[in-house]
Design a protein around this motif. Structure first.
Motif, short mmCIF file in Angstrom:
data_model
loop_
_atom_site.label_atom_id
_atom_site.label_comp_id
_atom_site.label_asym_id
_atom_site.label_seq_id
_atom_site.Cartn_x
_atom_site.Cartn_y
_atom_site.Cartn_z
N UNK A 175 49.04 66.07 72.26
CA UNK A 175 49.15 64.91 71.62
C UNK A 175 50.11 64.98 70.41
N UNK A 176 50.11 66.41 69.89
CA UNK A 176 50.62 66.62 68.43
C UNK A 176 51.80 67.63 68.63
N UNK A 177 51.91 68.07 69.60
CA UNK A 177 53.25 68.99 69.95
C UNK A 177 54.41 68.00 70.41
N UNK A 178 55.77 68.61 70.33
CA UNK A 178 56.88 67.92 70.99
C UNK A 178 56.64 67.45 72.44
N UNK A 179 57.28 66.49 72.72
CA UNK A 179 57.16 65.94 74.08
C UNK A 179 57.64 67.09 75.13
N UNK A 180 58.70 67.89 74.78
CA UNK A 180 59.16 68.77 75.72
C UNK A 180 58.10 70.07 76.11
N UNK A 181 56.85 70.11 75.47
CA UNK A 181 56.15 71.10 75.73
C UNK A 181 55.13 70.56 76.83
N UNK A 182 55.25 71.26 78.06
CA UNK A 182 54.38 70.88 79.17
C UNK A 182 52.82 70.77 78.72
N UNK A 183 52.19 69.83 79.56
CA UNK A 183 50.48 69.75 79.63
C UNK A 183 50.02 71.13 79.48
N UNK A 184 49.16 71.31 78.48
CA UNK A 184 48.64 72.72 78.26
C UNK A 184 46.82 72.49 78.81
N UNK A 185 46.74 72.52 80.05
CA UNK A 185 45.44 72.33 80.63
C UNK A 185 45.17 73.52 81.80
N UNK A 186 43.84 73.55 81.97
CA UNK A 186 43.54 74.41 83.16
C UNK A 186 42.77 73.71 83.99
N UNK A 187 43.06 73.63 85.19
CA UNK A 187 42.28 72.71 86.31
C UNK A 187 41.91 71.09 85.60
N UNK A 188 42.89 70.65 84.79
CA UNK A 188 42.72 69.29 84.33
C UNK A 188 42.09 69.29 82.97
N UNK A 189 41.58 70.20 82.58
CA UNK A 189 40.82 70.18 81.11
C UNK A 189 41.72 70.83 80.11
N UNK A 190 42.01 69.99 79.20
CA UNK A 190 42.97 70.17 78.30
C UNK A 190 42.69 71.04 77.21
N UNK A 191 43.57 71.98 76.54
CA UNK A 191 43.06 72.62 75.14
C UNK A 191 43.28 71.42 74.25
N UNK A 192 42.01 71.61 73.43
CA UNK A 192 42.06 70.45 72.34
C UNK A 192 42.04 71.12 70.93
N UNK A 193 42.02 70.53 69.96
CA UNK A 193 42.13 70.98 68.53
C UNK A 193 40.99 71.87 68.36
N UNK A 194 39.66 71.33 68.50
CA UNK A 194 38.57 72.21 68.58
C UNK A 194 38.95 73.67 69.18
N UNK A 195 39.41 73.61 70.21
CA UNK A 195 39.51 75.05 70.93
C UNK A 195 40.31 76.01 70.32
N UNK A 196 41.29 75.47 69.43
CA UNK A 196 42.05 75.97 68.44
C UNK A 196 41.28 76.62 67.33
#
Length: 473
Positions: free
Chosen positions: A229-250
């Motif tokens: 949500x906060x990265x450039x649109x050119x960056x592909x979806x960062x998820x594993x088996x549908x579960x996204x990397x979140x701000x909390x994960x960082x």
């Protein structure tokens, strides 16, 4: 009888001569291989070393893995300058090797086809004698706390590779400060709690997470927001088996990102300042090609890169540099006037000289796009203000601070808040974080329930975590 003895002796000499010649030939062949490895290492051509390895070796490690490992190692130690045969053992032949920033034992074994079957580097043991004279301090040695500090710090500061250390113990509002050693080995000047500046390294990550926590408390961001949500649109979806990397994960190191990105080693790295060449374009470039391989939020894996991504997201979202964010959001509110990243001319004069693991002087670090992982510089007095804010829970940041203390991940070996490590000792829970750069080490830890905290800053790359946790335990 005499002729028989002479004949047997002659056979022994012949046998010994053959073995000696064979051993010399073997060493010459090994020396040639080592020379090839050294040359290709310095040319940043690990693929040419990999082709010298055996099929057995290549089954254990792919060319890509090997190249990444060698590149990381080169970034740490610099160019390989010389090597001398040390000994032969059951693992092969060992060479004492000298690099720009390290001395290593290089172990190598060749198979019957002359291919490298084993290749390993290990830091050469270095004996650094302790200082002969008693290192100066301002510890009055009058009460139990003074004696406790003296007991734990004296063993540290007398080591030959250390220089100076400042320590503060906060107990229910009362602060005791101590200074040991010097700001520079060439000077007999105790570090000053008010003015001497240290690099705090990864303690920076707690500032990074505190800014995130304030945005969450204000309702402008959510911990479970996908980072895309906060990265450039050119960056592909960062998820594993549908579960996204979140701000909390960082913020709690469960994103699955590596400790450092592979492409940080693609260009020439200065081991004395290893991150300065890594701009934000490179940070995004790594994200463009990154394929998550771990379910986000399920495994603690410490990541400087993840902290850098979080800092970059905050810069992008809040339209401000990371330094301006920490100054306006944290330092000004806590009256931390000697904390920042960029140093004025006056502040540079107050920056302590840092020393590496072997006691050699180092340069300050520039962390470029990874600055949110460890670029802050501060003084003992300022870090005491920061630590007191963590246990006093008052002022404009208290809600964000309280949120940053809440557990967001509980693991067998490590539990995390936002930025803070969480540990238990008996009935007590304490939060802490350590930091380190090329020539500095730091520790901030506290027990909110008992209202105690410890701050340690050192201008040497000798860890202080054990000292800090010892007080909290």
């Amino acid at each position: 009888m005499l002729k028989l003895l002479i004949f047997r002796f002659s056979l022994c000499l012949l046998f010994f001569g053959v073995n000696l010649t064979s051993a010399r030939q073997k060493n010459v062949y090994y020396d040639n291989i080592v020379a090839q490895v050294q040359a290709n290492f310095n040319l940043h051509q690990p693929e040419k070393i990999y082709v010298l390895t055996s099929a057995t070796f290549q089954k254990k490690m792919t060319g890509e893995q090997f190249a990444l490992g060698m590149s990381k190692f080169h970034a740490k130690v610099g160019d390989w300058t010389s090597s001398v045969f040390k000994e032969q053992n059951e693992k092969g032949l060992d060479y004492l090797t000298v690099f720009e920033n390290s001395r290593q034992v290089f172990s190598i074994r060749l198979d019957e086809q002359g291919k490298i079957d084993r290749l390993n580097f290990a830091a050469a043991p270095i004996v650094i004698p302790e200082k002969m004279d008693q290192v100066a301090s301002n510890n009055p040695l009058k009460d139990t706390l003074d004696l406790m500090v003296e007991h734990v710090v004296r063993g540290y500061i007398q080591k030959g590779n250390t220089c100076g250390l400042v320590l503060a113990v906060i107990n229910k509002g009362k602060v005791r400060k101590y200074s040991y050693g010097s700001v520079n080995k060439k000077l007999k000047q105790l570090p000053d709690a008010e003015n001497t500046i240290f690099e705090i390294g990864s303690v920076t990550k707690t500032f990074n997470s505190l800014i995130l926590a304030e945005e969450v408390v204000a309702g402008r961001m959510k911990l479970n927001d996908p980072i895309n949500l906060y990265l450039p649109d050119s960056i592909p979806a960062l998820n594993f088996h549908g579960k996204a990397i979140t701000l909390q994960d960082l913020a709690n190191h469960t994103s699955g990102f590596p400790r450092l990105p592979a492409n940080i080693f693609n260009s020439s790295v200065d081991p004395k300042d290893p991150y300065k060449h890594y701009p934000v374009d490179s940070l995004y470039s790594f994200l463009m090609r990154y394929q998550p391989s771990v379910m986000p939020g399920t495994l603690f894996s410490y990541s400087n890169y993840g902290a850098g991504v979080l800092g970059t997201i905050l810069e992008r979202t809040l339209d401000s540099s990371f330094e301006q964010l920490i100054l306006s959001r944290i330092c000004q509110r806590l009256n931390m006037s000697h904390t920042g990243i960029t140093l004025s001319n006056a502040a540079q004069r107050n920056l302590a000289q840092g020393y590496n693991e072997t006691g050699e002087a180092t340069l300050p670090w520039d962390l470029a796009s990874l600055k949110a992982s460890g670029a802050i510089r501060s003084t003992l007095n300022d870090m005491v203000k920061y630590a007191r804010a963590q246990i006093e829970m008052k002022g404009p940041l208290h809600k964000a601070i309280a949120l940053s203390h809440q557990p967001t991940f509980v693991g067998k070996e490590q539990s995390m808040g936002l930025g803070w490590r969480i540990n238990r000792n008996g009935q007590h829970t304490y939060l802490h974080h350590s930091g380190g750069t090329g020539g500095f080490r730091s520790f901030v830890g506290f027990d909110p329930d008992r209202k105690i905290a410890v701050v340690i800053l050192s201008n040497a790359a000798e860890d202080v975590t054990t000292i800090g946790e010892g007080f909290l335990k």
